[in-house]
Motif scaffolding. Structure first.
Motif, PDB file in Angstrom:
ATOM      1  N   PHE A   1      -6.449  -0.990  -0.953  1.00 36.96           N
ATOM      2  CA  PHE A   1      -6.502  -0.771  -2.408  1.00 36.96           C
ATOM      3  C   PHE A   1      -5.183  -0.544  -3.524  1.00 36.96           C
ATOM      4  CE2 PHE A   1      -4.157   2.636  -0.202  1.00 36.96           C
ATOM      5  CZ  PHE A   1      -2.779   2.763  -0.964  1.00 36.96           C
ATOM      6  N   VAL A   2      -4.549  -1.860  -2.533  1.00 33.94           N
ATOM      7  CA  VAL A   2      -3.644  -2.206  -3.792  1.00 33.94           C
ATOM      8  C   VAL A   2      -4.050  -3.312  -4.075  1.00 33.94           C
ATOM      9  CG1 VAL A   2      -1.406  -3.284  -3.682  1.00 33.94           C
ATOM     10  CG2 VAL A   2      -1.502  -1.545  -1.531  1.00 33.94           C
ATOM     11  N   ALA A   3      -3.801  -3.803  -3.550  1.00 33.45           N
ATOM     12  CA  ALA A   3      -5.673  -5.172  -3.942  1.00 33.45           C
ATOM     13  C   ALA A   3      -6.287  -5.158  -5.528  1.00 33.45           C
ATOM     14  CB  ALA A   3      -6.353  -6.351  -3.522  1.00 33.45           C
ATOM     15  N   ALA A   4      -6.944  -3.768  -5.182  1.00 28.11           N
ATOM     16  CA  ALA A   4      -8.208  -3.021  -6.480  1.00 28.11           C
ATOM     17  C   ALA A   4      -7.272  -2.843  -7.780  1.00 28.11           C
ATOM     18  CB  ALA A   4      -8.329  -1.830  -5.386  1.00 28.11           C
ATOM     19  N   ALA A   5      -5.821  -2.520  -7.001  1.00 29.29           N
ATOM     20  CA  ALA A   5      -5.284  -1.648  -8.498  1.00 29.29           C
ATOM     21  C   ALA A   5      -4.467  -2.955  -9.161  1.00 29.29           C
ATOM     22  CB  ALA A   5      -3.572  -1.165  -7.734  1.00 29.29           C
ATOM     23  N   VAL A   6      -3.709  -3.624  -8.817  1.00 29.87           N
ATOM     24  CA  VAL A   6      -3.472  -5.423  -8.674  1.00 29.87           C
ATOM     25  C   VAL A   6      -4.976  -5.514 -10.030  1.00 29.87           C
ATOM     26  CG1 VAL A   6      -3.165  -7.173  -8.958  1.00 29.87           C
ATOM     27  CG2 VAL A   6      -2.119  -5.566  -7.463  1.00 29.87           C
ATOM     28  N   LEU A   7      -6.030  -5.828  -9.336  1.00 26.99           N
ATOM     29  CA  LEU A   7      -7.463  -6.130  -9.847  1.00 26.99           C
ATOM     30  C   LEU A   7      -7.532  -6.087 -10.798  1.00 26.99           C
ATOM     31  CD1 LEU A   7      -9.301  -7.471  -7.331  1.00 26.99           C
ATOM     32  CD2 LEU A   7      -8.512  -9.491  -8.926  1.00 26.99           C
ATOM     33  N   ALA A   8      -7.324  -4.045 -11.290  1.00 28.56           N
ATOM     34  CA  ALA A   8      -7.532  -3.546 -12.073  1.00 28.56           C
ATOM     35  C   ALA A   8      -6.754  -3.551 -13.440  1.00 28.56           C
ATOM     36  CB  ALA A   8      -8.380  -2.626 -11.944  1.00 28.56           C
TER      37      ALA A   8
ATOM     38  N   ARG B   1      -1.208   7.395 -23.223  1.00 28.22           N
ATOM     39  CA  ARG B   1      -0.267   8.648 -21.628  1.00 28.22           C
ATOM     40  C   ARG B   1      -1.090   7.361 -20.388  1.00 28.22           C
ATOM     41  NH1 ARG B   1      -0.074  12.303 -25.116  1.00 28.22           N
ATOM     42  NH2 ARG B   1      -2.407  13.789 -24.343  1.00 28.22           N
ATOM     43  N   GLN B   2      -2.167   7.543 -20.345  1.00 28.09           N
ATOM     44  CA  GLN B   2      -3.069   7.069 -20.100  1.00 28.09           C
ATOM     45  C   GLN B   2      -2.898   5.658 -19.137  1.00 28.09           C
ATOM     46  OE1 GLN B   2      -7.935   7.682 -19.997  1.00 28.09           O
ATOM     47  NE2 GLN B   2      -8.455   7.688 -18.133  1.00 28.09           N
ATOM     48  N   MET B   3      -2.979   5.307 -20.545  1.00 27.63           N
ATOM     49  CA  MET B   3      -3.176   2.888 -19.625  1.00 27.63           C
ATOM     50  C   MET B   3      -1.483   2.919 -19.264  1.00 27.63           C
ATOM     51  SD  MET B   3      -5.561   2.079 -22.562  1.00 27.63           S
ATOM     52  CE  MET B   3      -5.014   2.117 -24.315  1.00 27.63           C
ATOM     53  N   LYS B   4      -0.652   4.439 -19.556  1.00 28.43           N
ATOM     54  CA  LYS B   4       1.276   3.656 -19.656  1.00 28.43           C
ATOM     55  C   LYS B   4       0.606   4.255 -17.524  1.00 28.43           C
ATOM     56  CE  LYS B   4       3.681   2.949 -23.644  1.00 28.43           C
ATOM     57  NZ  LYS B   4       3.998   4.220 -24.500  1.00 28.43           N
ATOM     58  N   VAL B   5      -0.070   4.946 -17.305  1.00 28.75           N
ATOM     59  CA  VAL B   5      -0.341   5.725 -16.115  1.00 28.75           C
ATOM     60  C   VAL B   5      -0.530   4.042 -15.113  1.00 28.75           C
ATOM     61  CG1 VAL B   5      -1.046   7.053 -14.068  1.00 28.75           C
ATOM     62  CG2 VAL B   5      -0.303   8.122 -16.443  1.00 28.75           C
ATOM     63  N   TRP B   6      -1.831   3.708 -15.535  1.00 36.75           N
ATOM     64  CA  TRP B   6      -1.836   3.130 -14.882  1.00 36.75           C
ATOM     65  C   TRP B   6      -1.013   1.562 -14.755  1.00 36.75           C
ATOM     66  CZ3 TRP B   6      -7.787   2.954 -17.600  1.00 36.75           C
ATOM     67  CH2 TRP B   6      -8.217   4.401 -17.627  1.00 36.75           C
ATOM     68  N   ALA B   7      -0.627   1.281 -15.633  1.00 39.17           N
ATOM     69  CA  ALA B   7      -0.122   0.160 -15.922  1.00 39.17           C
ATOM     70  C   ALA B   7       1.131   0.498 -15.406  1.00 39.17           C
ATOM     71  CB  ALA B   7       0.728  -0.106 -17.844  1.00 39.17           C
ATOM     72  N   ALA B   8       1.500   1.479 -15.386  1.00 39.77           N
ATOM     73  CA  ALA B   8       2.554   2.054 -14.174  1.00 39.77           C
ATOM     74  C   ALA B   8       2.292   1.783 -12.496  1.00 39.77           C
ATOM     75  CB  ALA B   8       2.667   3.592 -13.424  1.00 39.77           C
ATOM     76  N   ILE B   9       1.125   2.156 -12.114  1.00 37.57           N
ATOM     77  CA  ILE B   9       0.316   1.717 -10.644  1.00 37.57           C
ATOM     78  C   ILE B   9       0.174   0.378 -10.495  1.00 37.57           C
ATOM     79  CG2 ILE B   9      -2.469   1.831  -9.663  1.00 37.57           C
ATOM     80  CD1 ILE B   9      -2.306   4.627 -11.261  1.00 37.57           C
ATOM     81  N   ARG B  10      -0.705  -0.274 -11.140  1.00 41.09           N
ATOM     82  CA  ARG B  10      -0.371  -2.149 -11.651  1.00 41.09           C
ATOM     83  C   ARG B  10       1.139  -2.145 -11.133  1.00 41.09           C
ATOM     84  NH1 ARG B  10      -0.761  -6.393 -14.502  1.00 41.09           N
ATOM     85  NH2 ARG B  10       0.803  -6.073 -15.513  1.00 41.09           N
ATOM     86  N   ASN B  11       1.665  -1.879 -11.817  1.00 45.21           N
ATOM     87  CA  ASN B  11       3.355  -2.589 -11.219  1.00 45.21           C
ATOM     88  C   ASN B  11       3.938  -1.953  -9.913  1.00 45.21           C
ATOM     89  OD1 ASN B  11       3.380  -4.358 -14.122  1.00 45.21           O
ATOM     90  ND2 ASN B  11       4.597  -2.710 -15.160  1.00 45.21           N
ATOM     91  N   ASP B  12       3.906  -1.493  -9.458  1.00 49.40           N
ATOM     92  CA  ASP B  12       4.255  -0.606  -8.247  1.00 49.40           C
ATOM     93  C   ASP B  12       3.206  -1.483  -7.354  1.00 49.40           C
ATOM     94  OD1 ASP B  12       6.133   0.874  -9.300  1.00 49.40           O
ATOM     95  OD2 ASP B  12       4.317   2.893  -9.495  1.00 49.40           O
ATOM     96  N   ALA B  13       2.441  -2.051  -7.430  1.00 46.70           N
ATOM     97  CA  ALA B  13       1.037  -1.888  -6.735  1.00 46.70           C
ATOM     98  C   ALA B  13       1.576  -3.790  -6.994  1.00 46.70           C
ATOM     99  CB  ALA B  13       0.058  -2.730  -7.162  1.00 46.70           C
ATOM    100  N   ALA B  14       2.041  -4.213  -7.732  1.00 43.73           N
ATOM    101  CA  ALA B  14       2.400  -6.218  -7.526  1.00 43.73           C
ATOM    102  C   ALA B  14       3.538  -6.043  -7.320  1.00 43.73           C
ATOM    103  CB  ALA B  14       2.368  -6.718  -9.015  1.00 43.73           C
ATOM    104  N   HIS B  15       4.519  -4.765  -7.119  1.00 47.17           N
ATOM    105  CA  HIS B  15       5.661  -5.066  -6.374  1.00 47.17           C
ATOM    106  C   HIS B  15       5.975  -4.681  -5.238  1.00 47.17           C
ATOM    107  CE1 HIS B  15       6.448  -5.804 -10.941  1.00 47.17           C
ATOM    108  NE2 HIS B  15       6.597  -6.453 -10.396  1.00 47.17           N
TER     109      HIS B  15
END
Length: 210
Positions: free
Chosen positions: A115-122, A170-184
């Protein structure tokens, strides 16, 4: 559209534990070469959409859906005569197919970390939509040094222009954090449920940004 149909019909010879598919080599290679030749015959290399298709001749199997989406947008624009809407058509198709790939990765993840890959793609799909929205509003998407602005900077710019609500900010910044955490590789900072919510709500946000 025949290329699109042929791409969707590629024979899968193997699917690994993470849902990654592998195609029969000869037909896959033939399809990539034909697709590249078609694109080169339509778009000059200096066209701003050319990078969308760059690398298609050597595409890995996990990029097939991305290119099928781009080819679909290109074909539909040509067939309907809407060449002035070419970019919009292609971006929409690519975003839809990338989101589908993200959902497939998530659905195949079970209890593992796919699901980490899903977070990066999203996250990539969202970032592309944010850049396009900013460009449409005349908002600079580059930093002074020429680098692209990060996702949070794009969100801040849209909020400052009253193009998005505080809730979406606020919602998109939460998603941005998820994407960054997944990528790193910071997998302990989010979980499968977080990504599930991201994928569930992202289509509505993409529609608002369109």
């Amino acid at each position: 559209m025949k290329l699109v149909a042929d791409g969707r019909a590629l024979a899968i010879v193997e699917r690994d534990a993470h849902g990654q598919v592998f195609y029969e080599v000869a037909t896959f290679s033939s399809w990539k070469v034909r697709a590249a030749a078609t694109v080169h015959g339509i778009l000059p290399q200096n066209h701003r959409l050319f990078p969308t298709f760059e690398g298609i001749s050597g595409a890995a199997s996990n990029r097939v859906r991305h290119y099928i989406g781009a080819l679909t947008g290109l074909a539909e624009s040509i067939e309907t005569g809407l060449l002035d809407e070419l970019e919009t058509q292609i971006v929409e198709k690519v975003s839809a197919d990338d989101l589908a790939v993200a959902q497939e990765a998530f659905d195949s993840s079970g209890t593992n970390l796919s699901f980490v890959a899903a977070a990066v793609l999203a996250g990539a799909t969202l970032e592309r939509a944010l850049r396009r929205k900013c460009e449409g509003l005349g908002i600079d998407i580059l930093r002074p040094n020429g680098d692209r602005k990060a996702m949070n900077a794009l969100i801040d710019a849209l909020r400052a222009a009253n193009a998005i609500s505080p809730l979406r900010d606020r919602q998109m910044k939460v998603w941005a954090a998820i994407r960054n955490d997944a990528a790193h590789g910071d997998f302990d900072k989010f979980n499968r449920g977080d990504v599930q919510g991201f994928l569930r709500d992202l289509p509505a946000v993409l529609a608002e940004l369109a």
